[in-house]
Each structure stands twice: as C-alpha cells, then as structure tokens.
Design an enzyme around this catalytic site. Sequence first.
Site, PDB file in Angstrom:
ATOM      1  N   ASP A  19     -28.105  35.649   1.135  1.00 13.86           N
ATOM      2  CA  ASP A  19     -27.508  35.019   2.525  1.00 13.86           C
ATOM      3  C   ASP A  19     -26.088  35.362   2.917  1.00 13.86           C
ATOM      4  O   ASP A  19     -25.999  35.089   1.989  1.00 13.86           O
ATOM      5  CB  ASP A  19     -28.565  34.400   3.481  1.00 13.86           C
ATOM      6  CG  ASP A  19     -27.972  34.680   4.686  1.00 13.86           C
ATOM      7  OD1 ASP A  19     -28.838  35.875   5.441  1.00 13.86           O
ATOM      8  OD2 ASP A  19     -27.414  34.229   5.435  1.00 13.86           O
ATOM      9  N   LYS A  33     -14.750  46.166  -5.927  1.00 16.71           N
ATOM     10  CA  LYS A  33     -15.471  44.495  -5.677  1.00 16.71           C
ATOM     11  C   LYS A  33     -16.327  44.331  -5.949  1.00 16.71           C
ATOM     12  O   LYS A  33     -16.122  42.848  -5.582  1.00 16.71           O
ATOM     13  CB  LYS A  33     -16.006  45.706  -4.521  1.00 16.71           C
ATOM     14  CG  LYS A  33     -16.887  44.814  -3.464  1.00 16.71           C
ATOM     15  CD  LYS A  33     -17.773  45.577  -2.162  1.00 16.71           C
ATOM     16  CE  LYS A  33     -18.208  43.770  -1.221  1.00 16.71           C
ATOM     17  NZ  LYS A  33     -19.395  45.316  -0.064  1.00 16.71           N
ATOM     18  N   ARG A  58     -21.373  38.557  -3.932  1.00 19.86           N
ATOM     19  CA  ARG A  58     -21.969  38.596  -4.305  1.00 19.86           C
ATOM     20  C   ARG A  58     -22.221  38.736  -5.818  1.00 19.86           C
ATOM     21  O   ARG A  58     -23.051  38.259  -6.749  1.00 19.86           O
ATOM     22  CB  ARG A  58     -22.633  40.012  -3.917  1.00 19.86           C
ATOM     23  CG  ARG A  58     -24.214  40.405  -3.905  1.00 19.86           C
ATOM     24  CD  ARG A  58     -24.629  41.149  -2.934  1.00 19.86           C
ATOM     25  NE  ARG A  58     -24.465  41.225  -1.635  1.00 19.86           N
ATOM     26  CZ  ARG A  58     -23.608  40.675  -0.762  1.00 19.86           C
ATOM     27  NH1 ARG A  58     -22.815  42.162  -0.915  1.00 19.86           N
ATOM     28  NH2 ARG A  58     -23.297  40.924   0.833  1.00 19.86           N
TER      29      ARG A  58
HETATM   30  P1  IMP Z   1     -27.517  38.827   5.557  1.00 21.18           P
HETATM   31  O1  IMP Z   1     -28.575  40.311   5.667  1.00 21.18           O
HETATM   32  O2  IMP Z   1     -28.367  38.372   6.557  1.00 21.18           O
HETATM   33  O3  IMP Z   1     -27.501  38.449   4.633  1.00 21.18           O
HETATM   34  O4  IMP Z   1     -26.238  39.689   7.090  1.00 21.18           O
HETATM   35  C1  IMP Z   1     -24.904  39.861   5.953  1.00 21.18           C
HETATM   36  C2  IMP Z   1     -24.302  40.300   7.553  1.00 21.18           C
HETATM   37  O5  IMP Z   1     -22.657  39.859   6.992  1.00 21.18           O
HETATM   38  C3  IMP Z   1     -24.250  41.821   6.899  1.00 21.18           C
HETATM   39  O6  IMP Z   1     -25.058  42.407   7.079  1.00 21.18           O
HETATM   40  C4  IMP Z   1     -23.114  42.298   6.801  1.00 21.18           C
HETATM   41  O7  IMP Z   1     -22.570  42.131   8.279  1.00 21.18           O
HETATM   42  C5  IMP Z   1     -21.855  40.904   6.713  1.00 21.18           C
HETATM   43  N1  IMP Z   1     -21.720  41.180   5.189  1.00 21.18           N
HETATM   44  C6  IMP Z   1     -22.087  39.893   3.859  1.00 21.18           C
HETATM   45  N2  IMP Z   1     -21.778  40.745   2.714  1.00 21.18           N
HETATM   46  C7  IMP Z   1     -21.073  42.049   3.234  1.00 21.18           C
HETATM   47  C8  IMP Z   1     -20.112  42.488   2.015  1.00 21.18           C
HETATM   48  O8  IMP Z   1     -19.957  42.530   0.909  1.00 21.18           O
HETATM   49  N3  IMP Z   1     -19.347  43.060   3.157  1.00 21.18           N
HETATM   50  C9  IMP Z   1     -19.297  43.671   4.161  1.00 21.18           C
HETATM   51  N4  IMP Z   1     -20.039  42.867   5.015  1.00 21.18           N
HETATM   52  C10 IMP Z   1     -20.799  41.730   4.546  1.00 21.18           C
END
Ligand code: IMP
Length: 198
Positions: A73, A177, A183
């Site tokens: 997350d 990156k 991550r």
């Molecule tokens: P999750 O899927 O609930 O963890 O939401 C993560 C959200 O955070 C994604 O939809 C992106 O908007 C943002 N996000 C997380 N990691 C990244 C990244 O490595 N690059 C750009 N946006 C990210």
Amino acid sequence: MDDAPKRLVIATRNAHKTEEIREMIGDRFEVVDVTAFPDLPEVEETGTSFLENATLKALAISREVEGLVLSDDSGLEVDALDGRPGVWSSSFGGEEGNHAKNNERMMREMAGQEVRTARFRCVMVLAEAGEVLAHFDGSVEGRVLDEPSGGGGFGYDPLFAPEGYEQSFSELGAEVKNGMSHRGRALAKVVAWLDEQN
Ligand code: IMP
C-alpha cells in the site's frame, strides 16, 4: 529436487506495481498478481494507514491462494497539503485509479504553493495462509513539480522529482526509479528477509 522458483502472489491488480516488483525481485520468485485468479473477491481498502490497508489486502488474499502473498500500500504525502493525499492517493481526483485526474487535482491544489516537499511511502506485508509473517516500509523524499514531465512510470511519477534530481520519476526511467523508490526500498527489505529464511 524441484528447482523451480517459488510463487509470490502480489495482492494488487495494478499491472505497473506488479511489473516494478517483478523487475526488482529478479528470478528468485515467479511473480504473479491477483489478475491470475479471476474469482478472488475485491478487497476494500477501508484502513486509515498504509499498514492497515496492506494488512487487509495480504490477509484476505492469503486466505484464498496458496503460498506467499505480498501486498503493497503506497501513496504520496505532500507537506503543504498536511500529508494528503496519503492513503487516498489513488482516488484523489475523484475517480479510483484515474491517474490523469489525480495529477490534475494535485496541480490545482499546489498552484502557487512555495513549499513543495513531499514523499512517497510504501508499506509491504508478507502473509501466508491468513497469517502476517512480517511487514516492511520504504520512503523517498522529493518535491512536487509545477507541471508534469516525462512519459514513463505511473500515478504521480510525472509530478514528483526525488531529492537531488531536477527530473521527475517519469523522466528518470524505471531503473533509476526502482533503485531509490519507496517500493524499491521496502522490497529490498522484503528480499533480505526472505533470503534470511532460507
Ligand atoms: P494503492 O494501490 O492503494 O497503494 O494506491 C497507490 C496510489 O498511490 C497509486 O494509485 C498512485 O496514485 C500513488 N502511487 C503509489 N506509488 C506510486 C509510484 O511509484 N509512482 C506514482 N504514484 C504512486
């Protein structure tokens, strides 16, 4: 003896995340995500922290599939927005997973803002058979750019420049990156932990 790599199921439907994790984890594991299991229920991210949401996802999926499950997350915390969007990063623009709308809202809220510091955070949870084995975190400091730049990556990548760089994550490309990302850092801890178990 069976030398085939063990399967690691990533508790996400975000193909970009899966691909990043697959690239970083190399051939230690056969990396698949939940799209390989069409009958799995959607897990609602009802938690108010990255750890809570990552735990919800890892436990729910690990009750349904065999073997190791890794959830992630993550999100962007912007200082001028008091840490928003944080756990709500993926629906910031009003529509779950709509990166273009999320970036539009980010630009709108940050217009004219001088304090532009921000960080990506990631929490990963490893689980098996409905039990959490361990959790890990990673973050990367940087700043929100005025305008998106670059075509690579996903989410807020075009608007985020990591500390020490003028270019956005999108411009820097996957290899750079992954070497410094939230991550990547969390995953390095996961890999070290998994290596220790063997
Ligand atoms: P999750 O899927 O609930 O963890 O939401 C993560 C959200 O955070 C994604 O939809 C992106 O908007 C943002 N996000 C997380 N990691 C990244 C990244 O490595 N690059 C750009 N946006 C990210």
